[in-house]
Design a protein around this motif. Structure first.
Motif, mmCIF file in Angstrom:
data_model
loop_
_atom_site.group_PDB
_atom_site.id
_atom_site.type_symbol
_atom_site.label_atom_id
_atom_site.label_comp_id
_atom_site.label_asym_id
_atom_site.label_seq_id
_atom_site.Cartn_x
_atom_site.Cartn_y
_atom_site.Cartn_z
ATOM 1 N N TRP A 82 0.837 -1.249 -0.115
ATOM 2 C CA TRP A 82 -0.066 -0.088 -0.060
ATOM 3 C C TRP A 82 0.887 1.096 0.106
ATOM 4 O O TRP A 82 0.489 2.054 -0.655
ATOM 5 N N ILE A 83 2.070 1.302 0.468
ATOM 6 C CA ILE A 83 2.865 2.356 0.690
ATOM 7 C C ILE A 83 3.242 2.519 -0.933
ATOM 8 O O ILE A 83 3.364 3.644 -1.106
ATOM 9 N N ASP A 84 3.904 1.450 -1.445
ATOM 10 C CA ASP A 84 4.300 1.645 -2.643
ATOM 11 C C ASP A 84 3.335 2.279 -3.631
ATOM 12 O O ASP A 84 3.236 3.139 -4.390
ATOM 13 N N ILE A 85 2.135 1.506 -3.637
ATOM 14 C CA ILE A 85 1.020 2.229 -4.374
ATOM 15 C C ILE A 85 0.617 3.509 -4.138
ATOM 16 O O ILE A 85 0.442 4.365 -5.198
ATOM 17 N N MET A 86 0.548 3.896 -2.886
ATOM 18 C CA MET A 86 0.549 5.470 -2.673
ATOM 19 C C MET A 86 1.427 6.299 -3.112
ATOM 20 O O MET A 86 1.201 7.492 -3.548
ATOM 21 N N ILE A 87 2.819 5.891 -3.138
ATOM 22 C CA ILE A 87 3.700 6.668 -3.588
ATOM 23 C C ILE A 87 3.656 6.672 -5.061
ATOM 24 O O ILE A 87 3.902 7.872 -5.883
ATOM 25 N N ARG A 88 3.322 5.621 -5.683
ATOM 26 C CA ARG A 88 3.407 5.578 -7.411
ATOM 27 C C ARG A 88 2.171 6.322 -7.757
ATOM 28 O O ARG A 88 2.210 6.836 -8.875
ATOM 29 N N SER A 89 1.096 6.317 -7.043
ATOM 30 C CA SER A 89 -0.152 7.176 -7.381
ATOM 31 C C SER A 89 -0.110 8.582 -7.076
ATOM 32 O O SER A 89 -0.844 9.343 -7.084
ATOM 33 N N GLU A 90 1.123 9.048 -6.574
ATOM 34 C CA GLU A 90 1.529 10.247 -6.003
ATOM 35 C C GLU A 90 0.497 11.065 -4.743
ATOM 36 O O GLU A 90 0.338 12.095 -4.787
ATOM 37 N N ILE A 91 -0.022 9.899 -4.308
ATOM 38 C CA ILE A 91 -0.740 10.340 -2.779
ATOM 39 C C ILE A 91 0.111 10.880 -1.893
ATOM 40 O O ILE A 91 -0.144 11.823 -1.201
ATOM 41 N N ILE A 92 1.412 10.338 -1.653
ATOM 42 C CA ILE A 92 2.133 10.444 -0.621
ATOM 43 C C ILE A 92 3.628 10.684 -1.419
ATOM 44 O O ILE A 92 3.932 10.212 -2.518
ATOM 45 N N SER A 93 4.403 11.227 -0.625
ATOM 46 C CA SER A 93 5.858 11.398 -1.269
ATOM 47 C C SER A 93 6.918 10.288 -0.738
ATOM 48 O O SER A 93 6.803 9.941 0.317
ATOM 49 N N GLU A 94 7.551 9.871 -1.525
ATOM 50 C CA GLU A 94 8.499 8.617 -1.027
ATOM 51 C C GLU A 94 9.502 9.363 -0.051
ATOM 52 O O GLU A 94 9.771 8.661 0.855
ATOM 53 N N ASN A 95 9.587 10.690 0.211
ATOM 54 C CA ASN A 95 10.568 11.265 1.051
ATOM 55 C C ASN A 95 10.037 11.325 2.315
ATOM 56 O O ASN A 95 10.737 10.827 3.018
ATOM 57 N N LYS A 96 8.890 11.586 2.522
ATOM 58 C CA LYS A 96 7.950 11.403 3.801
ATOM 59 C C LYS A 96 7.866 9.849 4.303
ATOM 60 O O LYS A 96 7.792 10.006 5.254
ATOM 61 N N PHE A 97 7.832 9.170 3.436
ATOM 62 C CA PHE A 97 7.572 7.544 3.971
ATOM 63 C C PHE A 97 8.760 6.648 3.781
ATOM 64 O O PHE A 97 8.904 5.690 4.004
ATOM 65 N N SER A 98 9.934 7.287 3.308
ATOM 66 C CA SER A 98 11.129 6.472 3.532
ATOM 67 C C SER A 98 11.453 5.728 4.640
ATOM 68 O O SER A 98 12.022 4.649 4.623
ATOM 69 N N SER A 99 11.510 6.420 5.684
ATOM 70 C CA SER A 99 11.720 5.738 7.143
ATOM 71 C C SER A 99 10.524 4.751 7.430
ATOM 72 O O SER A 99 11.119 3.638 7.876
ATOM 73 N N MET A 100 9.284 4.907 6.935
ATOM 74 C CA MET A 100 8.389 4.050 7.246
ATOM 75 C C MET A 100 8.897 2.633 6.077
ATOM 76 O O MET A 100 8.278 1.488 6.844
ATOM 77 N N ILE A 101 9.146 3.039 4.950
ATOM 78 C CA ILE A 101 9.386 1.982 4.077
ATOM 79 C C ILE A 101 10.697 0.946 4.736
ATOM 80 O O ILE A 101 10.696 -0.217 4.805
ATOM 81 N N ASP A 102 11.778 1.837 5.391
ATOM 82 C CA ASP A 102 12.904 0.994 5.975
ATOM 83 C C ASP A 102 12.252 -0.019 7.248
ATOM 84 O O ASP A 102 12.799 -0.955 7.145
ATOM 85 N N GLU A 103 11.385 0.814 7.869
ATOM 86 C CA GLU A 103 10.965 -0.004 9.198
ATOM 87 C C GLU A 103 10.212 -1.308 8.797
ATOM 88 O O GLU A 103 10.467 -2.327 9.276
ATOM 89 N N ILE A 104 9.519 -0.964 7.559
ATOM 90 C CA ILE A 104 8.630 -2.119 7.443
ATOM 91 C C ILE A 104 9.518 -3.315 6.793
ATOM 92 O O ILE A 104 9.191 -4.335 6.930
ATOM 93 N N ASN A 105 10.593 -2.909 6.141
ATOM 94 C CA ASN A 105 11.406 -3.850 5.554
ATOM 95 C C ASN A 105 12.067 -4.530 6.720
ATOM 96 O O ASN A 105 12.618 -5.877 6.632
ATOM 97 N N ILE A 106 12.481 -3.834 7.837
ATOM 98 C CA ILE A 106 13.121 -4.629 8.821
ATOM 99 C C ILE A 106 12.011 -5.595 9.713
ATOM 100 O O ILE A 106 12.491 -6.629 9.791
ATOM 101 N N ILE A 107 10.844 -5.037 9.745
ATOM 102 C CA ILE A 107 10.042 -5.787 10.288
ATOM 103 C C ILE A 107 9.629 -7.086 9.437
ATOM 104 O O ILE A 107 9.497 -8.271 10.171
ATOM 105 N N ILE A 108 9.671 -7.050 8.223
ATOM 106 C CA ILE A 108 9.532 -8.377 7.329
ATOM 107 C C ILE A 108 10.737 -9.126 7.421
ATOM 108 O O ILE A 108 10.443 -10.507 7.392
ATOM 109 N N ARG A 109 11.793 -8.581 7.590
ATOM 110 C CA ARG A 109 13.198 -9.189 7.568
ATOM 111 C C ARG A 109 12.938 -10.350 8.942
ATOM 112 O O ARG A 109 13.594 -11.288 9.110
#
Length: 121
Positions: A82-109
């Motif tokens: 959902w984060i990726d879709i919101m970024i690609r559809s320009e609902i959110i900016s990747e810059n504002k969500f980059s730390s959340m992307i990093d954190e969700i990747n850590i959680i997944i690992r």
């Protein structure tokens, strides 16, 4: 949130709180129906991770525990989607969500590693 000593349960709670705050900020914007649906899907998936880990705490068996953690992993993957879709559809900016992307990747690992270790026992 790069503390490696934090438990997955606490990490998922902190992530859920961040997601709730992000959703609240997103809700202040005037979205069309698609934006509202995507934001709600993001909120639902991101808060479900910790809920499933909490259920796992009182699992009835090892298989039940693995099942709850596997569901949490699926929710984490969906959150990333959902984060990726919101970024690609320009609902959110990747810059504002980059730390959340990093954190969700850590959680997944962490979840993948935990599930793998439990299955190997």
């Amino acid at each position: 949130m790069n503390n490696n000593n934090i438990s997955i349960q606490d990490r998922s709670k902190l992530f859920a709180v961040r997601a709730i705050k992000a959703y609240t900020e997103l809700n202040k914007r005037h979205f069309d129906d698609a934006g509202k649906v995507l934001a709600k899907q993001f909120l639902r998936a991101s808060t479900s991770i910790g809920a499933n880990l909490a259920e796992g705490e009182f699992a009835q068996s090892k298989a039940d525990f693995i099942s709850k953690y596997s569901i949490a992993l699926k929710e984490a993957s969906e959150t990333r989607y959902w984060i990726d879709i919101m970024i690609r559809s320009e609902i959110i900016s990747e810059n504002k969500f980059s730390s959340m992307i990093d954190e969700i990747n850590i959680i997944i690992r962490i979840l993948i590693s935990t599930i793998k270790k439990l299955k190997d026992k």
